[in-house]
Design an enzyme around this catalytic site. Structure first.
Site, mmCIF file in Angstrom:
data_model
loop_
_atom_site.group_PDB
_atom_site.id
_atom_site.type_symbol
_atom_site.label_atom_id
_atom_site.label_comp_id
_atom_site.label_asym_id
_atom_site.label_seq_id
_atom_site.Cartn_x
_atom_site.Cartn_y
_atom_site.Cartn_z
ATOM 1 C CE LYS B 22 25.119 32.253 56.502
ATOM 2 N NZ LYS B 22 26.080 31.154 56.474
ATOM 3 N NE ARG B 92 24.374 27.363 58.896
ATOM 4 C CZ ARG B 92 23.914 26.785 57.781
ATOM 5 N NH1 ARG B 92 24.239 27.268 56.597
ATOM 6 N NH2 ARG B 92 23.141 25.732 57.853
ATOM 7 N N GLY B 101 30.522 29.876 50.009
ATOM 8 C CA GLY B 101 31.421 28.737 49.908
ATOM 9 C C GLY B 101 32.867 29.030 50.200
ATOM 10 C CG MET B 103 35.394 32.353 54.994
ATOM 11 S SD MET B 103 35.057 33.850 55.909
ATOM 12 C CE MET B 103 33.463 34.293 55.295
ATOM 13 N NE ARG B 336 23.305 33.855 49.896
ATOM 14 C CZ ARG B 336 24.318 32.996 50.029
ATOM 15 N NH1 ARG B 336 25.295 33.250 50.877
ATOM 16 N NH2 ARG B 336 24.346 31.876 49.341
ATOM 17 C CG HIS B 454 31.640 25.750 44.229
ATOM 18 N ND1 HIS B 454 32.595 25.698 43.249
ATOM 19 C CD2 HIS B 454 32.033 26.704 45.099
ATOM 20 C CE1 HIS B 454 33.551 26.574 43.528
ATOM 21 N NE2 HIS B 454 33.235 27.191 44.643
ATOM 22 N NE ARG B 561 46.470 51.050 22.395
ATOM 23 C CZ ARG B 561 45.657 50.429 23.254
ATOM 24 N NH1 ARG B 561 46.055 50.199 24.467
ATOM 25 N NH2 ARG B 561 44.471 50.032 22.871
ATOM 26 N NE ARG B 617 50.348 55.935 23.147
ATOM 27 C CZ ARG B 617 50.453 54.861 23.920
ATOM 28 N NH1 ARG B 617 50.346 54.978 25.232
ATOM 29 N NH2 ARG B 617 50.626 53.668 23.396
ATOM 30 C CD GLU B 746 52.491 57.728 29.380
ATOM 31 O OE1 GLU B 746 52.179 56.534 29.412
ATOM 32 O OE2 GLU B 746 52.703 58.341 28.318
ATOM 33 C CB SER B 765 44.678 61.245 28.264
ATOM 34 O OG SER B 765 44.102 59.963 28.332
ATOM 35 C CB THR B 768 46.065 54.836 35.461
ATOM 36 O OG1 THR B 768 45.124 54.191 34.611
ATOM 37 C CG2 THR B 768 45.559 56.203 35.851
ATOM 38 C CG ASP B 770 53.657 53.386 31.090
ATOM 39 O OD1 ASP B 770 53.468 52.163 31.193
ATOM 40 O OD2 ASP B 770 54.275 53.902 30.159
ATOM 41 C CB CYS B 832 43.501 56.574 27.919
ATOM 42 S SG CYS B 832 45.221 57.061 28.090
ATOM 43 C CE1 TYR B 852 39.074 60.526 27.701
ATOM 44 C CE2 TYR B 852 38.709 62.893 27.779
ATOM 45 C CZ TYR B 852 39.527 61.820 27.485
ATOM 46 O OH TYR B 852 40.785 62.022 26.986
#
Lengths: 877, 877
Positions: B22, B92, B101, B103, B336, B454, B561, B617, B746, B765, B768, B770, B832, B852
């Protein structure tokens, strides 16, 4: 092309990795011109190749063995399969590290139906020839072909019964022939083919069997216990036979250059006339002391003593030698650095320094740290001992005192021990299959076998009390009882053993702690303390343990767990009141009740530690661990707490966790309930101020350790609470007092971000128990279910909770140490997991530059020695 | 010395980090000569300093503010506290990132008992003056002094009742004076001191309040949702007031340069005559469309349109502007980049490329990937819609279709949602406190408020369907019901919303999936696909999900799985039979029953993926997860299995684990029971062979993933089983088929030893989920109990399971990627875990060079866009 076979004349003592200990030393003795029956060694590389090739001996290795066999025939002037002058050989394993009794041996290989006749003629002793032959068939069938040993013994027993005799020696030549016939018939019945007559076939099968025995279960267990890598493999020694059992002018024996139990400098050992080596080791007959050989065969004895002295000088260590006397001529079959008791190890090391044979540094390196354990364990309480009844006596095979309940099999020993019972394993004799049962026993008592029997050797190695060769005992395995001095002792009855005297007592004799800080122990530990770089601290939660650790030389407390103090007496009530509280006010009220207890605990510990550093860890376990689980206890607690049972059950239910190891515990408790950290800080600081007042010379610097930190902000949050509380108390008391706030590194993330964590932590203590769990992703409580599969498949060769996994967990430790020092160069680094008392782990800690290791009080001397060895080794490297 | 305050005339748009969005844009508009009421910005650095100083504004900063105030007085020619010509200001917040909205704001600051009189005189409008004053007291008391907002409303209601009027506008000047008196009395009663009369005191308190509001709960929740770091802090803008509520020649409004719901290129917005800004945003009165301003005030409108066009050209993005008209003169209060719906974001980005304003790369960077979610979600099923009854209509505030059960509070929404219920949140209007409840709702329906209320703004940001401003509804919160068109709808009744039309339906209207692959979406995703380096795969366990993911552009399956297939129908019986088996033979028999199911599952998946790579897997969860826990089910199973109930209970008990997350699962199952791996390998390879026969052009290369590996030997052991099984099947089938064996990374140890693991693994693979659990050492199932404390204390600012912890877990990922490639340069690397569909995590994956990311089907387009943005950003950097 790789060379897979070495003649004894081609090797030397530095080729231990390739030829194994036995092969290297046989070559060395040959080089020194000592009387060694010649032969050759198939290398450890041939063994690993055997496994790489899917358990097959490559053609080129087979050919190399055959070429060396031809050489051996030429050298000895004997010939494989030649009845008129037959070459017979022994085939023995020999790994880089000594693994006594773990792998297989075949003697008398080369005999067959025609050779035995010539051999009988050649030796002029048909009974001896046929006895050798039947032994060979027995051994080959058992070891190479994996037929049941027991069935052969039954055949012998059957024949003895038929003949009405009791002992093997009562069987004559014809009986031996009969046994050969029966054995071969049984072999054919079981294997579907005739017993192999071709000695070359026998030889290759035997070599294969020795390779295979590297992977047998008892060898795997032994390696796991002794941290010997599976990848090393074993060498195979093929040696021309000499016969200790070829008449009364022959014999065989085992001897040490010093006493392996006491360390006394005097030839120590035993021998049997007219016997083969395994008769001594197996303990089937009780042999004569080596000193008697001087009377029986003075020249042979003199020659042996001379050789023994040369060998000890050569290797600068006590030697354990095997010899055979064949028709009055001495042959050396083996020499190696002898296994010894801790006391003997200390005495030998110290004596050899005094004799000018080795330096103090070498002496420190000479004693196996784990062995000290035996010296640190209890002896009998003299008062209790005075009232105890000696019921018998055997050989003092492994020192120490033990009381336990009688069991008769290794299996039962394991089962009883698993239930928390102390047991004494009573056996006619032990065998390598018993190793795990022996490990869990307080003491071992055998009916047969001498000081070098399996039971004695293994027990000394383990530091377990053992009384062997108590021939007065009659064991009835079926009835699960034994008789001694007319009294019957049943399974479960208490007996006690003194492994230093050989005495056996009825009932449980009380024991008192060891006091090893004197004599040889004191001198050696003094040298160790002089050489080591790292300090040795202890894990102790109460003044009693702290005092014990101080007596053992601990220089501080690296881990004082506060939660153990929460369970005693009235405290647990206040703890539960705190947990059940549903608002801050009631929680603070309950904590206020705990405060005086905690403070007095800490005062006691500070007093016991006499000004040494003390690291106090804040509350760690999840709160539900403090709550009852049984219905009756819950009802009682609800009454005490003045809340309804259902409400209390709701609270307990609400605290349930799916994976408590990874739940609401450690510093997470202090983040949720900072008032707990406030109370604990108050107790620590007030205790330190009180004790400091009484001992102004101590300059106490309390160290507060925040557990389970994974993120620096988490540590900062709790540290802020600690600092605000501590500073206010110190200011109010009007004293000067420094204190430190640090953390355990036990969460992988803390190690990975240790540079950030060190911004707040004034010290790190590696909590390698939890760090191991998280890094491997397995819970110690649950891993038992699958770790055996992992040992069986060689995926893991040792328990990562016993020996620090240097490859994975160690990488995190090294990384955290480096990152921590990068941020805060003077950061204090220690380890307080159980690995702190494990010698190989201690060596690793030295390598990554930790300032101290902290371990349980009874491991302190071990860690002191291990730390010294680590420093000395790193200086060498 | 640091400069903590900047005049609007001193800043520019590049100073966003220091001045907040702002402040920077106000400076920028000032620089461009636009009509901006002057003022100054207290920097974000002042805010962080405030927190560093223990929530205090340093004296030097206070002085700098006062100096700037003096400047502002000079510039405006007005004076703080001068009744004859008073300076009034707004205070402000303005953070680096827009947090609408979240703050606090204070208007009309500078009024007091004497100033208000002069102000009444000066403006000639006493009612306006006293209305402003009472508003200021109200706002200051609430925001700065944290008095209850509700109590002030009660005072107003009380007065209105006494006066017999219904609306605020019916209150006259005397009433306003009365309110001022009553408010101040209440203030004194609550705070014990008089309301501050000194405007300078008011100002400093207000600045402090804005700083403090950076740390309020709703701001913390918003930041966590939007990944805005706590450390940024907020700036404070002090701006001289202009009054939209000073008569009918005044007004205030909010407008966008394009339609934020559809993206259509036309000025879009609304305004209120004789109102202050918060009247529009709060949605208390329903405003008029901006186009009507052209008729009402043509000159002002023309000026505004010109400014709007300049601003969009300047910022090259759709602008969201606030303006006020004071006595016929236009003032710009803010501009903005505007929040927009996903459809609007796409249209605007694509249109601006077509208009030549931005490049394709810029367009790809312009759309927030998470927003696409809104386009991927269901719309109403036309058949079901045809039968549905429209019961009312509101504003189409946020597009999408939703059906759910009526709830009336955010709390209830959370409670119901936690129980798995779909809910529609019905409110008079929403406020920032409702944010978490809105997040879990299928849709939001409000009685009051426009398109920029809002509810509308937040719902669009969340991609949640919202109908706002349906004034026909009467809500009775107390009775938990609302009335619409004469019918009563109670809590728990089903209703449906169409956020794209504003229609409200009774009952649950069925929905159908989105089909976003066309138009703007298609063009933008085409550009994204052109620019991205990483592939995007999906996590799919069945052909249906696989097909959905393909439709969304998935290029492979990164995680299939297999255990999910085990629960269906008859299979679970065979699974249980396998678990209950006590020997290999019965286990193999049970596995043989599962084989055809597994094979046909895999065939279906291969068919659906049309030759794309599929990573399967092997069995992962601990076996006890497949067994029943309820008594009745256990009895039934025992009957089926033909074993005793006690025996079955014994088996179940034996499988109990203390920490199942770290128990006997993953590849540990295959180490214990290699026959499971054999069966799964057989199913995979046979399925691939069958499908390959039908589609010879596909060249299938099955990828088998071994989970939970922590040590290369463990992988090798299972891989050997897989390879032996696969090779035998391929040979027997007489076909050519390549296949790959890889692992999930993992377990921390796998990452730490990834160089070794890569000796056997042909792909990694990153699991993330575990890996996050183990690295942090907390269980996702249990962390809920303490993570809230962690958010409250700012230890963690976002959920590490939602956004990859780059500092800790990410370090392991980067390390493993590097070590893996060192051993095997062509190793395929993917992720994965659920992080694969999270844009910031995708960016991290790009940075560490993964090949990937794999995510759930509905996240695939998001990941495609995020991957493209990652590549573009890394090119820029």
């Amino acid at each position: 092309m790789a060379k897979y076979v070495y003649k004894f004349t081609e090797g030397n003592r530095d080729m231990r990795n390739l030829l194994g200990g036995k092969g290297a030393n046989l070559a060395d003795m040959t080089l020194a011109g000592m009387p060694v029956p010649q032969g050759f060694t198939v290398t450890t590389e041939a063994c690993t190749r055997y496994y790489d090739d899917g358990r097959a001996i490559a053609t080129e290795i087979q050919e190399e063995i055959m070429q060396n066999l031809t050489w051996l025939e030429e050298t000895t002037g004997k010939k494989f399969g030649d009845p008129s002058n037959p070459l017979l050989v022994s085939v023995r394993s020999g790994a880089r590290a000594s693994m006594p009794g773990m792998m297989d041996t075949i003697l008398n290989l080369g005999l067959n139906d025609t050779v035995v006749e010539g051999f009988a003629e050649f030796t002029g002793n048909p009974r001896f020839a046929y006895d050798s032959y039947r032994r060979f068939i027995q051994m080959f069938s058992d070891v190479v072909m994996e037929l049941s040993k027991k069935r052969f013994e039954e055949i012998i027993d059957d024949l003895k019964e038929k003949k009405g005799v009791k002992l093997d020696v009562d069987l004559d030549t014809e009986d031996m022939k009969e046994l050969v016939t029966r054995f071969k018939a049984f072999y054919k019945q079981e294997k579907g083919v005739d017993f192999p007559e071709d000695p070359k076939v026998q030889l290759m099968e035997a070599v294969r069997a020795v390779f295979r025995s590297w992977d047998n279960p008892r060898a795997n267990v032994y390696r796991r216990m002794n941290e010997i890598p599976y990848s090393w493999g074993t060498a195979v020694n093929v040696q021309s036979m000499v016969f200790g059992n070829s008449g009364n002018n022959s014999g065989t024996g085992v001897a040490f250059t010093r006493n392996p139990a006491t360390g006394e400098k005097a030839l120590f050992g035993e021998y049997l006339i007219n016997a083969q080596g395994e008769d001594v080791v197996a303990g089937v007959r009780t042999p004569s002391p080596i000193s008697e050989l001087e009377k029986e065969m003075p020249e042979v004895y003199a020659e042996f003593v001379a050789i023994a002295n040369r060998l000890e000088k050569n290797y600068k260590d006590m030697q354990d030698m095997e010899f055979t006397i064949e028709n009055g001529k001495l042959y050396m079959l083996q020499t190696r650095n002898g296994k010894r008791t801790a006391a003997a190890a200390l005495k030998i090391a110290v004596d050899m320094v005094d004799e000018g044979e080795i330096t103090e540094e070498e002496a420190v390196l000479r004693v196996e740290p784990n062995q000290l354990d035996a010296l640190l364990h209890p002896t009998f309480d003299p008062d209790s001992l005075a009232e105890a009844t000696v019921i018998g006596k055997g050989l003092a095979a492994s020192p120490g005192a033990a009381a336990g309940r009688v069991v008769f099999t290794a299996e039962e020993a394991k089962e009883w021990a698993a239930k928390g019972e102390k047991v004494v394993l009573v056996r006619l004799e032990t065998s390598p299959e018993d190793i795990e049962g022996m490990q869990v026993s307080q003491g071992i008592l055998t009916v047969r076998g001498g000081m070098t029997s399996h039971a004695a050797v293994v027990a000394r190695g383990m530091g377990t009390c053992c009384v062997s060769g108590c021939g007065e005992i009659t064991v009835d395995y079926a009835a699960k009882q034994f008789t001694l001095g007319g009294a019957v002792y049943k399974e479960g009855d208490w007996i006690s053993l003194n492994g230093s005297t050989g005495e056996i007592f009825a009932g449980a004799v009380a024991t008192i702690p060891a006091n090893p800080n004197s004599g040889d122990f004191g001198r050696l530990m003094g040298w160790a303390d002089k050489f080591r770089r790292m300090q040795v601290w202890t894990n102790a939660d109460n003044p009693r343990d702290a005092a014990q650790a101080r007596a053992f030389g601990a220089q501080g407390i690296g881990l004082c767990r506060t939660e153990h103090m929460f369970f005693e007496g009235d405290r647990i009530k206040a703890v539960r009141e705190m947990i059940v509280s549903e608002d801050l006010e009631s929680r603070e009220k309950a904590l206020a009740k705990l405060l005086p207890y905690q403070q007095s605990d800490f005062e006691g510990i500070y007093e016991a530690m006499e000004g040494c550093p003390v690291v106090i860890r804040f509350l760690d376990p999840p709160l539900h661990e403090f709550l009852p689980t049984e219905e009756a206890d819950i009802v009682e607690l609800a009454g005490e707490m003045n809340i309804s049972v259902d409400h209390l059950k709701g609270i307990i239910e609400g605290l349930h966790e799916f994976n408590p190891m990874m739940g609401h515990r450690g510093c997470r408790l202090s983040v949720s309930y900072p008032e707990i950290a406030k109370m604990q800080t108050t107790a620590v600081i007030q205790a330190a101020i009180e004790v400091q007042k009484k001992h102004p010379e101590w300059n106490l610097v309390p160290e507060i350790m925040i557990p389970l930190v994974g993120e620096v902000k988490e540590l900062k949050y709790v540290k802020d609470v600690v600092v605000a509380t501590a500073d206010a108390i110190i200011a109010a008391a009007g004293v000067e007092m420094k204190y430190m706030v640090g953390t355990m590194i036990e969460i992988p993330r803390a190690a990975l971000t240790a540079d950030e964590v060190a911004q707040e932590a004034e010290f790190f203590s590696f909590g390698t128990n939890d760090l191991t769990q998280m890094t491997f992703g397995f819970s110690r409580d649950d891993a038992g279910k699958f770790l055996n599969y992992y040992y069986d498949t060689k995926i893991y060769e040792s328990d990562p909770f016993a020996h620090l996994d240097q490859n994975g967990v160690g990488k995190l430790v090294a990384m955290a140490a480096e990152l921590g020092r990068k941020t805060r160069p003077d950061i204090s680094l220690g380890i307080c997991g159980e690995h702190g008392g494990d010698p190989t782990s201690v060596e690793f800690c030295d390598k990554v530059g930790l300032n101290y290791v902290s371990c349980s009080p009874f491991r302190v001397p071990i860690a002191r020695l291990a730390a010294a060895q680590a420093t000395l080794k790193s200086k060498k490297a």
